[in-house]
Design an enzyme around this catalytic site. Structure first.
Site, short mmCIF file in Angstrom:
data_model
loop_
_atom_site.label_atom_id
_atom_site.label_comp_id
_atom_site.label_asym_id
_atom_site.label_seq_id
_atom_site.Cartn_x
_atom_site.Cartn_y
_atom_site.Cartn_z
N GLN A 64 38.95 -21.52 42.05
CA GLN A 64 39.03 -22.45 40.91
C GLN A 64 39.74 -23.75 41.33
OE1 GLN A 64 41.56 -21.93 37.39
NE2 GLN A 64 39.72 -22.09 36.11
N HIS A 77 37.53 -26.40 37.15
CA HIS A 77 38.38 -26.09 35.99
C HIS A 77 38.38 -27.28 35.03
CE1 HIS A 77 41.42 -24.50 33.51
NE2 HIS A 77 42.39 -24.27 34.38
N ASN A 91 41.56 -25.92 29.35
CA ASN A 91 43.02 -25.70 29.18
C ASN A 91 43.90 -26.94 29.32
OD1 ASN A 91 42.40 -23.09 28.71
ND2 ASN A 91 43.06 -22.30 30.70
N GLY A 93 41.21 -11.28 31.68
CA GLY A 93 42.40 -11.83 32.33
C GLY A 93 43.54 -10.84 32.30
N THR A 145 46.87 -17.93 37.15
CA THR A 145 48.00 -18.43 37.92
C THR A 145 49.08 -17.35 37.99
OG1 THR A 145 47.54 -20.71 37.37
CG2 THR A 145 49.84 -20.17 37.80
C1 LIG Z 1 49.23 -15.32 33.58
C2 LIG Z 1 48.03 -16.14 33.23
C3 LIG Z 1 47.66 -17.18 34.07
C4 LIG Z 1 46.50 -17.94 33.78
N1 LIG Z 1 46.12 -18.91 34.66
C5 LIG Z 1 44.92 -19.53 34.49
C6 LIG Z 1 44.40 -20.37 35.50
O1 LIG Z 1 44.98 -20.53 36.58
N2 LIG Z 1 43.21 -20.97 35.26
C7 LIG Z 1 42.52 -20.79 34.09
O2 LIG Z 1 41.44 -21.36 33.92
N3 LIG Z 1 42.99 -19.96 33.13
C8 LIG Z 1 44.15 -19.32 33.31
N4 LIG Z 1 44.60 -18.41 32.38
C9 LIG Z 1 43.73 -18.06 31.24
C10 LIG Z 1 42.88 -16.84 31.60
O3 LIG Z 1 41.92 -17.15 32.57
C11 LIG Z 1 42.18 -16.28 30.37
O4 LIG Z 1 41.39 -17.32 29.83
C12 LIG Z 1 43.13 -15.79 29.30
O5 LIG Z 1 44.09 -14.91 29.86
C13 LIG Z 1 42.38 -15.08 28.17
O6 LIG Z 1 41.70 -13.95 28.67
P1 LIG Z 1 42.28 -12.48 28.41
O7 LIG Z 1 42.43 -12.34 26.92
O8 LIG Z 1 41.25 -11.54 28.97
O9 LIG Z 1 43.61 -12.41 29.09
C14 LIG Z 1 45.75 -17.66 32.61
C15 LIG Z 1 46.15 -16.63 31.77
C16 LIG Z 1 47.27 -15.87 32.07
C17 LIG Z 1 47.64 -14.73 31.17
#
Ligand SMILES: Cc1cc2nc3c(=O)[nH]c(=O)nc-3n(C[C@H](O)[C@H](O)[C@H](O)COP(=O)(O)O)c2cc1C
Length: 366
Positions: free
Chosen positions: A100, A176, A179, A318, A27
């Site tokens: 998603q 989705h 979370n 992410g 997001t």
């Molecule tokens: C800014 C931000 C927005 C996110 N938005 C979503 C989202 O829209 N949908 C989702 O399933 N996870 C969302 N997440 C979780 C990420 O998909 C991911 O699971 C999380 O950042 C861990 O991965 P990473 O350690 O590689 O960042 C978000 C994470 C961040 C940092």
């Protein structure tokens, strides 16, 4: 240049992915108050299109699904047209893009709904500090439990959204289920106190997820559908003692649909609910015949390890993708990574902290 399994191609059904690196759904709140995807978003995804798979930010399936400012939707013609511009931009890059599908459920506020309470499986308030609404920081409210008739209508919203995603030119959709959003609220007994066919037993708590997947499969071929779960996650005040039983059951059941992939947030980077040992990809591998995507806190080395031990087919990154639009190139060439961004620019508007991270330029840095 490193040789790594991350750069081997991967097929998901008939889709051919150029590598095993996915951009995790994130997001970023750049769609404006009309929630219509725009040229800036197209540019953001284009910059990151060296990933084999781009999973979009969570995208609301209906007005009732809203719980976050300026996030995109997929329930009006304008939204479909906006996403079409994004997918048209991505197509020539060879990356595949999945949308998603999202419904926030109780992780919302009446300020988003003209004063009507947000909905959930049951009337269980999210125990969190505050939620950002269009009218400022507010306390979470006690949501209203959906009636069975409303659950059916919500499933129909997912079906329509899935159909709209097809019209918008995506390669597939990701449901989705992670979370602490609506599907997760049905799965987890912490938020599901229902005594009807949608609550109680594992089978009943999984029923909403199942019906959503079935609805999506009326529109999409199974291999073009992914499902996301967060068995260890604490985000949005989730986590129950029976999480292992719940998610092993969910994975087994999701497997019966021959879906393209199961996206498991196995890493603990975003916290752990702390009830027993965290779940691992190895537990899901034997239960799910489609592709497995791992995520959360992965470095290149950890990703390679999962692929080498064959507990995952692909890893989603992410936060590293926020500040390193050319992340696969940096991995491949051993280029340094930009450090992660602090939260302050994650959900702001405009290009700053969004499209202003440049690809690594070796010559400029010597
Ligand atoms: C800014 C931000 C927005 C996110 N938005 C979503 C989202 O829209 N949908 C989702 O399933 N996870 C969302 N997440 C979780 C990420 O998909 C991911 O699971 C999380 O950042 C861990 O991965 P990473 O350690 O590689 O960042 C978000 C994470 C961040 C940092």
């Amino acid at each position: 240049m490193k040789t790594s399994r991350l750069f081997e191609p991967l097929s998901i059904g008939n889709l051919h992915l150029k590598n095993r690196i996915a951009m995790a759904p994130m997001t970023r709140s750049r769609a404006g108050s009309a929630r219509v995807p725009n040229a800036l978003m197209a540019e953001y995804y284009r910059q990151r299109s060296s990933a084999g798979l781009l999973i979009t930010e969570a995208t609301v399936v209906s007005e009732q699904g809203i719980g976050w400012h300026d996030t995109p939707g997929i329930y009006t013609e304008e939204m479909v047209a906006g996403w079409r511009k994004v997918t048209d931009t991505i197509k020539p890059t060879g990356a595949h893009m999945f949308l998603q599908l999202w419904h926030c459920g109780r992780a919302s506020h009446s300020d988003f709904h003209d004063g009507a309470l947000p909905v959930s499986a049951s009337a269980v308030q999210l125990n969190g500090d505050y939620i950002h609404t269009p009218l400022g920081k507010k306390q979470y409210e006690i949501p209203r439990a959906l009636t069975v008739e409303e659950i059916k209508a919500t499933v129909a919203d997912y079906r329509q959204a899935a159909s709209n995603a097809k019209e918008a030119g995506f390669s597939g959709v990701e449901v989705h289920g992670a979370n602490g959003y609506l599907i997760n609220q049905f799965l987890d007994p912490k938020t599901n106190l229902r005594t009807d066919q949608y609550g109680g037993s594992l089978e009943n708590r999984f029923r909403f997820y199942k019906e959503v997947v079935e609805a999506v499969l009326e529109v999409w071929a199974p291999e073009q559908v992914g499902a996301r779960i967060s068995p260890n996650g604490v985000f949005n005040d989730m986590g129950s003692d029976d999480f292992r039983e719940t998610y092993l059951y969910a994975a087994k059941e999701l497997n019966t649909f021959n879906l393209g992939y199961l996206h498991v947030m196995d890493g603990l980077a975003f916290g752990f609910h702390g009830k027993g040992e965290p779940m691992t990809l190895a537990e899901f591998r034997p239960l799910f015949q489609g592709r497995i995507i791992g995520n959360c806190g992965y470095t290149m080395a950890a990703a390679e390890q999962r692929l080498a031990e064959d507990t995952a087919d692909m890893i989603a990154f992410g936060r590293p993708f926020i500040t390193n639009p050319d992340l696969p190139e940096r991995f491949k060439n051993n280029y340094p990574l930009n450090p992660a961004e602090d939260m302050s620019l994650w959900y702001t508007s405009g290009a700053k902290g969004y499209t202003d991270y440049l690809p690594y330029a070796p010559s400029a840095s010597v």
